[in-house]
Design an enzyme around this catalytic site. Structure first.
Site, PDB file in Angstrom:
ATOM      1  N   SER A 185       0.831  -1.200   0.000  1.00 20.38           N
ATOM      2  CA  SER A 185       0.000   0.000   0.000  1.00 20.38           C
ATOM      3  C   SER A 185       0.872   1.260   0.000  1.00 20.38           C
ATOM      4  O   SER A 185       1.706   1.432  -0.883  1.00 20.38           O
ATOM      5  CB  SER A 185      -0.951  -0.039   1.201  1.00 20.38           C
ATOM      6  OG  SER A 185      -1.957   0.933   1.069  1.00 20.38           O
ATOM      7  N   ASP A 244      -5.743  -3.359  -2.359  1.00 21.07           N
ATOM      8  CA  ASP A 244      -4.667  -3.000  -1.438  1.00 21.07           C
ATOM      9  C   ASP A 244      -3.927  -4.216  -0.885  1.00 21.07           C
ATOM     10  O   ASP A 244      -4.537  -5.187  -0.436  1.00 21.07           O
ATOM     11  CB  ASP A 244      -5.271  -2.209  -0.279  1.00 21.07           C
ATOM     12  CG  ASP A 244      -4.235  -1.479   0.543  1.00 21.07           C
ATOM     13  OD1 ASP A 244      -3.551  -2.131   1.342  1.00 21.07           O
ATOM     14  OD2 ASP A 244      -4.115  -0.245   0.381  1.00 21.07           O
TER      15      ASP A 244
END
Length: 301
Positions: free
Chosen positions: A38, A152
């Protein structure tokens, strides 16, 4: 000292990764590999491409208004924010480079929602890998790549220790973003103001208010059987998103660290900022550097 660096997920708190990298460089250590999930993939990718200084300059210059203009909502899509303006900015800062051409070995982690497994990007376009890795569920729209629905990396691996094993590294340094809230640390005094906290809303909270204003409403009759207490008045959409994702990722991270512990673990307090506190770059970067100084001093690095 040759360092294999692992940078975790956690939204805007990931600006602390920049401070850690600044401290590593100031002490003369060499980063020989970077793994990121991320925001960790974003910061790590910028560093591996040699563009972290430029990215930092942009980050600290962004106002809340700038951020609001970038985080354009995409109602009806599988995410509140489409992310095209964010990626346009990253393309101007980082450029179109391939992972395998970077001077530092780099791995970005994303989550394949259909196959329910991690995806490790060791090659291919850097920006595509970053875009997949930062697709926070319900916040940023996911992406389709090679038949995979990618979101993510923190969904399954908030701190990708497994990708950090390098025979040419002297030690592994991991930076996680789910440490104890600052008020829970033992030690020195905490400076506090007696003024009430500012009421300025985050970009995500403002988006939630605009959506709520556009929807028809009608008075809700009181329910005499309602046994729940009122929610805290300060809670907004950004708070709920942050708390829910933090709880999930912190638990996953703890189990993974137990299997693959780093040599040095820098823990950024979970209350340093919410997912979208990107207007707080300077403060968060400085905190990251202070935390790195403390840990490196403790280990004599």
């Amino acid at each position: 000292m040759k360092i294999s660096l692992v940078l975790g997920s956690g939204g805007a708190r990931g600006y602390a990764h920049i401070g850690v990298l600044q401290e590593i460089e100031s002490r003369g250590h060499e980063v020989v590999a970077i793994s990121g999930s991320s925001i960790g993939a974003l910061v790590g990718g910028a560093y591996a491409a040699g563009r972290l200084s430029d990215a930092t300059d942009v980050a600290v210059s962004l106002s809340r208004t700038d951020l609001w203009m970038m985080l354009r909502p995409s109602l009806g899509a599988p995410g509140l924010i489409k992310g095209d303006r964010v990626m346009g900015l990253l393309r101007r800062v980082i450029g179109d480079v391939r992972i395998e051409e970077l001077p530092i070995p780099f791995t970005a982690v994303a989550t394949d929602l259909l196959a329910r497994r991690e995806i490790w990007f060791h090659e291919g376009p850097l920006l595509a890998a970053i875009r997949a890795s930062i697709a926070i569920p319900t916040v940023f729209t996911p992406v389709m790549l090679n038949g995979r629905l990618l979101a993510d990396g923190g969904v399954l691996n908030p701190l990708p220790m497994e990708t950090s094993l390098r025979p040419d590294a002297d030690l592994t340094v991991a930076v996680s973003l789910f440490g104890k809230p600052a008020g829970q640390w033992s030690g020195g005094a905490i400076e506090e103001s007696s003024d009430p906290p500012p009421t300025e809303l985050s970009p995500l909270a403002r988006l939630g208010e605009r959506i709520a204003e556009a929807l028809p409403t009608k008075p809700k009759p009181e329910d005499p059987n309602d046994v729940f207490d009122p929610l805290p008045g300060h809670l907004d959409l950004a708070d709920m998103m942050t708390m829910a994702l933090d709880v999930m990722q912190e638990r996953i991270q703890a189990s993974r660290i137990a299997v693959n512990p780093p040599d040095v673990h820098i823990e950024v307090p979970a209350d340093l900022g919410t997912l979208l506190d990107f207007a707080e770059a300077s403060r968060i970067i400085e905190t990251g550097r202070e935390l790195a100084q403390r840990e490196f001093d403790r280990f004599g690095l």
